[in-house]
Design a protein around this motif. Sequence first.
Motif, PDB file in Angstrom:
ATOM      1  N   THR A 141       0.827  -1.208   0.000  1.00 37.49           N
ATOM      2  CA  THR A 141       0.000   0.000   0.000  1.00 37.49           C
ATOM      3  C   THR A 141       0.863   1.261   0.000  1.00 37.49           C
ATOM      4  N   PHE A 192       3.808   1.531  -1.240  1.00 35.67           N
ATOM      5  CA  PHE A 192       4.430   1.683  -2.552  1.00 35.67           C
ATOM      6  C   PHE A 192       3.433   2.253  -3.561  1.00 35.67           C
ATOM      7  N   VAL A 193       2.201   1.777  -3.485  1.00 27.89           N
ATOM      8  CA  VAL A 193       1.151   2.276  -4.366  1.00 27.89           C
ATOM      9  C   VAL A 193       0.992   3.791  -4.186  1.00 27.89           C
ATOM     10  N   THR A 194       1.057   4.241  -2.935  1.00 25.51           N
ATOM     11  CA  THR A 194       0.955   5.672  -2.653  1.00 25.51           C
ATOM     12  C   THR A 194       2.089   6.446  -3.318  1.00 25.51           C
TER      13      THR A 194
END
Lengths: 207, 207
Positions: free
Chosen positions: A195, A197-199
């Motif tokens: 999560t 990394f997605v941000t």
Amino acid sequence: MKQVSIPTLKRLPSYYNIISTAIMDYGEKYISSSKIAKELNIDDTQVRKDIAATGYVGKPKVGFDTFELRLHLEQFLGFNELKEAYLIGAGNLGVALSKFEGFRKFGLDITAMFDNNPEKIGKKIKDKQIYCISEFQDMVRKNNVKFVIITVPATSVNDIIYVVEDSQIKAIWNFSPVNLKVSNDIIVLNQDLATSFVTLVHLLNTN
Amino acid sequence: MKQVSIPTLKRLPSYYNIISTAIMDYGEKYISSSKIAKELNIDDTQVRKDIAATGYVGKPKVGFDTFELRLHLEQFLGFNELKEAYLIGAGNLGVALSKFEGFRKFGLDITAMFDNNPEKIGKKIKDKQIYCISEFQDMVRKNNVKFVIITVPATSVNDIIYVVEDSQIKAIWNFSPVNLKVSNDIIVLNQDLATSFVTLVHLLNTN
């Protein structure tokens, strides 16, 4: 502990770090909310609100007394009480976390590791011994340990979660890449690295 | 990428995981917002709002088509585009992250590691080679790498940050226990593990 909101709580350790740096690196006796805010790129009203919520009040025009506020936050966040934790899953991530020195500063002390691999059991990582998972429940009871850190692979979570559920553990910090749910009232914090990394990717793509 | 708020963005990977599980473990063709909400212990209005913000609309009374929504979220979050990243600091945490298989699912591919320890340079962790930090800038340029993961100890951050700042890196995922600031417009995500632990302790103490 005084009740503050989770977003406030998440910002407090950053304030603590900035105040500590102001003391240790620059010997500053006072620090303003705007200086803290600038370091974190947030609004200074937010900083004042957050710190007020912990029950501490600064001096108008002078700012916060650095030594006083540091001590106050240490007590508020419980950094000065050592909290013993066990860790299940003596793989790379488990070993990394058990060696991670940043945790001690915040009162977290990982005192034992558990695994089911006979080649690992009995070995020591620094001063922390790796025990067989079959000893987990007894040791939790004997030492009154409340926290467990889970670093087993996703495929092994089902094998160990019932051991934890059936123990006197009160809170789980889960690093396995599965959204952990427990059947009883143990508190679970899922540390979802993906999560984060997605941000980061999103921030890069929209900036 | 459509712009959504950071809190929404942080919830999307969890929705994705729940939908994937619904498909793989239960073969479900449709899933309701209330089912997703229940899994995460949040409000179902929130789930509907978040998913609507990505530009996807469910079917009234039937819910979301699981296969369609999974594919939509994959594209929205960029999971199907592999993003190459380098990692600096081949210690325990660095090795753990480079071996972590959960990342690939989200499109993150750590292809090389960097360190300044001569005993580590040249070694391989699975298929990832450890290079000397002096090769970092050239390799970033040659391979057009945008992401770097930093896993050096707090005491080494100052030694490597200028190498990163002076490269073509666009985003830093920082695991060192220091609040990293860079002088130019590189995006930084500080993965503050201590903050998570503080949250867990607070939840335990106030429940």
